[in-house]
Design an enzyme around this catalytic site. Structure first.
Site, PDB file in Angstrom:
ATOM      1  N   THR A 119       0.904  -1.163   0.000  1.00 42.60           N
ATOM      2  CA  THR A 119       0.000   0.000   0.000  1.00 42.60           C
ATOM      3  C   THR A 119       0.928   1.194   0.000  1.00 42.60           C
ATOM      4  O   THR A 119       2.142   1.016  -0.048  1.00 42.60           O
ATOM      5  CB  THR A 119      -0.901  -0.059   1.273  1.00 42.60           C
ATOM      6  OG1 THR A 119      -1.919  -1.030   1.048  1.00 42.60           O
ATOM      7  CG2 THR A 119      -1.553   1.246   1.645  1.00 42.60           C
ATOM      8  N   GLU A 148      -8.921  -5.802  -3.202  1.00 42.51           N
ATOM      9  CA  GLU A 148      -9.414  -5.297  -1.929  1.00 42.51           C
ATOM     10  C   GLU A 148     -10.607  -6.110  -1.405  1.00 42.51           C
ATOM     11  O   GLU A 148     -10.943  -6.029  -0.223  1.00 42.51           O
ATOM     12  CB  GLU A 148      -9.821  -3.834  -2.127  1.00 42.51           C
ATOM     13  CG  GLU A 148      -9.456  -2.925  -0.999  1.00 42.51           C
ATOM     14  CD  GLU A 148      -7.991  -2.535  -0.954  1.00 42.51           C
ATOM     15  OE1 GLU A 148      -7.337  -2.877   0.041  1.00 42.51           O
ATOM     16  OE2 GLU A 148      -7.488  -1.874  -1.874  1.00 42.51           O
ATOM     17  N   SER A 197      -7.805  -0.712   7.357  1.00 34.92           N
ATOM     18  CA  SER A 197      -7.001  -0.285   8.517  1.00 34.92           C
ATOM     19  C   SER A 197      -6.230   0.994   8.218  1.00 34.92           C
ATOM     20  O   SER A 197      -5.427   1.441   9.047  1.00 34.92           O
ATOM     21  CB  SER A 197      -5.983  -1.370   8.881  1.00 34.92           C
ATOM     22  OG  SER A 197      -6.627  -2.560   9.210  1.00 34.92           O
TER      23      SER A 197
HETATM   24  O1  DON Z   1      -7.301  -1.285   3.599  1.00 34.47           O
HETATM   25  C1  DON Z   1      -6.524  -1.969   4.223  1.00 34.47           C
HETATM   26  O2  DON Z   1      -6.477  -1.976   5.425  1.00 34.47           O
HETATM   27  C2  DON Z   1      -5.550  -2.842   3.455  1.00 34.47           C
HETATM   28  N1  DON Z   1      -6.055  -3.131   2.163  1.00 34.47           N
HETATM   29  C3  DON Z   1      -4.227  -2.173   3.417  1.00 34.47           C
HETATM   30  C4  DON Z   1      -3.198  -3.111   2.900  1.00 34.47           C
HETATM   31  C5  DON Z   1      -1.850  -2.713   3.284  1.00 34.47           C
HETATM   32  O3  DON Z   1      -1.596  -1.742   3.935  1.00 34.47           O
HETATM   33  C6  DON Z   1      -0.785  -3.599   2.870  1.00 34.47           C
HETATM   34  N2  DON Z   1       0.479  -2.960   3.207  1.00 34.47           N
HETATM   35  N3  DON Z   1       1.515  -3.212   3.495  1.00 34.47           N
END
Ligand code: DON
Length: 565
Positions: free
Chosen positions: A376, A415, A448
């Site tokens: 992310t 997602e 998150s």
């Molecule tokens: O929205 C979320 O919480 C996750 N899809 C975020 C994923 C994420 O931060 C992966 N990172 N290292």
């Protein structure tokens, strides 16, 4: 006599005028209303530079945010992009805070058991790899919304650096090569994906130039037609055709109906620090504020470092449990937010915490396990007018679903895996989720992501990080570091530890816990899980109104760049 009186009066008036001027000067020196410099911290030097380019052309922080987000979509394709979404926290210099909710939505054809076989078992990989794993993207809509409503420059000017990076290409760094290695199989599995991100369908070598002509055309179309450039017209048609050909369920209507939502961010206070953070459908703000509310009952600075770590873990254990139990998309479910954020609720949780003993997670009321993916991105921006942006953007796992829609260069997110694939029952990764976060058509999956502002009368901080469920614990540690007076270069650097209720263990980076802390925590009853790898990629800015100093820091774990200018 009269003249003497007038002179005395004049002296008195001049004296008080001087005092008043002095006070006004001192006040403006102490709380200067605008930062003397602007700052950008992002996960890639080319994205930070794209933001500054737009600032130098007279753009504000929101224009720069469009430029940075679009550039990241090109130069950090494993982490975020037009095929994904995120949360953008905006602060206007006028004092208004707003959160742009650009979270992906489940397509209207989605069903709560869509990743299960006829016997009700989770089908491995279906919610992670390929187009069925993709929610309807939100980032393109957010870029257009931000530019039109908050920016000052034309959208095309803000997208120009990204368009150029995509069409001319750039030489990838070692981080890209490591990321490709980790998702090589899925990237190789789709012709159109392999043609872009691999080199002759093999592992790219150092010096590989990543050129994304199709993506450049999509960006140009957005620059020309705004939101309908992506959500209608040829781009939408190709996205839907390509997704459906490979077994996905998107429709033109899903794209046409996607809307960014402006939400009120969550706010709270911890030891004189005002915190503004992400609201649902991100769990970030709730878990952060609930954890800090629990911790605010201790004189933390008087405790030993190991006791602090124990108490922080006990606070997370409770706040992450509530995340799994209660949180989801506010447009679909009712959440007891005022209870979860009430200091009295935290006080109730605090009484059951012993300073010398861990409480096993299964002694708390049961709730499902949470955990998320591996990449992310986050960026933070401050401009000279005092506008701010904290944006965490995602396509979920590294390179999302691994699926590029034919002829678009748009890499789709995965997602959908952030939903509870099967409420209450562990999926193939040992993850289970709550009823509140079950799949439903048009629903946003729980996140998150925790873009956050911190503010005291003297200081302003802008921060956030990727890292799945560990995002919230990383931001909590940064708030504690800020509260203790440390600088952003240390918040982003210091080794991290984490607990998320289930699995009931403290995960920690190498060097986060000394050998003696490890044995004390074990004696208290904690289970320890040392991690081989570092995690997170925090991007932070601090503006000290007292000294007028602006600092920015990019996590040394990544290859980002922070510039103050
Ligand atoms: O929205 C979320 O919480 C996750 N899809 C975020 C994923 C994420 O931060 C992966 N990172 N290292």
């Amino acid at each position: 006599m009269a003249r003497t009186c007038t002179s005395i009066l004049l002296i008195k008036v001049s004296f008080w005028c001087c005092v008043l001027l002095l006070l006004l000067w001192a006040d403006s020196a102490i709380t200067s209303p605008v930062p003397p410099k602007s700052a950008i911290a992002s996960a890639h030097p080319l994205a930070t530079q794209a933001g500054f380019k737009v600032l130098r052309q007279g753009g504000n922080a929101f224009d720069a945010a469009v430029a940075v987000a679009a550039a990241l979509a090109v130069v950090e394709p494993a982490g975020s992009g037009l095929g994904g979404g995120g949360f953008l926290l905006l602060h206007q210099a006028s004092g208004r805070d707003v959160m742009l909710d650009a979270r992906e939505k489940a397509p209207m054809a989605a069903r709560r058991d869509m990743y299960l076989d006829e016997t009700g078992k989770v089908i491995p990989g279906l919610s992670v790899d390929g187009p069925l794993a993709a929610g309807i993207p939100g980032l393109p809509a957010a870029l257009v919304h931000m530019a039109e409503k908050y920016g000052r420059l034309p959208l095309s000017q803000c997208l120009a650096p990204a368009i150029r990076l995509a069409s001319e290409g750039f030489v990838v760094g070692p981080r890209y090569l490591r990321q490709v290695k980790r998702r090589f199989d899925i990237l190789q599995g789709y012709n159109q994906t392999a043609a872009i991100f691999l080199q002759h369908r093999r592992m790219p070598r150092p010096g590989f130039r990543l050129i994304q002509k199709d993506l450049a055309r999509v960006l140009e179309t957005i620059a020309q037609y705004g939101r309908s450039g992506f959500y209608q017209g040829w781009v939408a048609k190709r996205l839907v055709d390509s997704v459906r050909q490979e077994g996905g369920i998107w429709s033109l209507e899903d794209l046409r109906r996607y809307q960014v939502i402006e939400r009120q961010p969550l706010e709270g206070d911890y030891r004189g620090i005002h915190i503004v953070s992400a609201a649902p459908p991100s769990s970030g703000g709730v878990v952060l504020l609930e954890s800090l509310n629990i911790l605010s009952g201790y004189f933390i600075h008087r405790l030993s470092p190991v006791t602090i770590k124990h108490l922080v873990v006990e606070a997370w254990r409770r706040a992450y449990r509530d995340r799994a139990l209660y949180l989801g998309d506010p447009d679909f479910i009712a959440m007891p937010l005022s209870r979860l954020l009430d200091p009295d609720y935290a006080a109730g949780l605090r009484v059951a915490i012993r300073q010398d003993r861990a409480m096993p997670s299964d002694w708390l009321n049961p709730a499902p396990e949470v955990q998320e993916g591996a990449d992310t991105t986050h960026f933070s921006i401050l401009d000279r007018e005092g506008n701010r942006v904290a944006a965490t953007l995602s396509i979920n796992y590294l390179f999302g679903s691994g699926f590029v829609a034919q002829g678009t260069g748009v890499l789709l997110n995965d997602e959908m895996d952030d939903f509870s694939i099967k409420p209450g029952v562990p999926n193939i990764y040992g993850l289970v989720g709550g009823e509140a976060n079950a799949i439903a058509p048009g629903k946003r999956m729980l996140s998150s992501m925790t873009p956050t502002f911190l503010e005291t009368p003297q200081k302003v901080a802008i921060l956030g990080t990727p890292g799945g469920s560990r995002i919230i614990s990383m931001v909590t540690l940064a708030v504690l570091d800020f509260a203790a007076g440390f600088r952003p270069s240390l918040w982003v650097k210091w080794p991290r530890y984490h607990h998320q209720y289930l699995p009931d263990e403290i995960q920690f980076e190498p060097d986060a816990l000394s050998p003696s802390e490890q044995s004390t925590l074990q004696t208290m009853g904690h289970r320890l899980h040392p991690l081989a790898r570092h995690y997170g990629n925090m991007q932070a800015i601090l503006w000290d109104k007292n000294s007028g100093q602006v600092e920015a820091a990019s996590d040394p774990r990544g290859e980002g760049m922070a510039i103050v200018e």
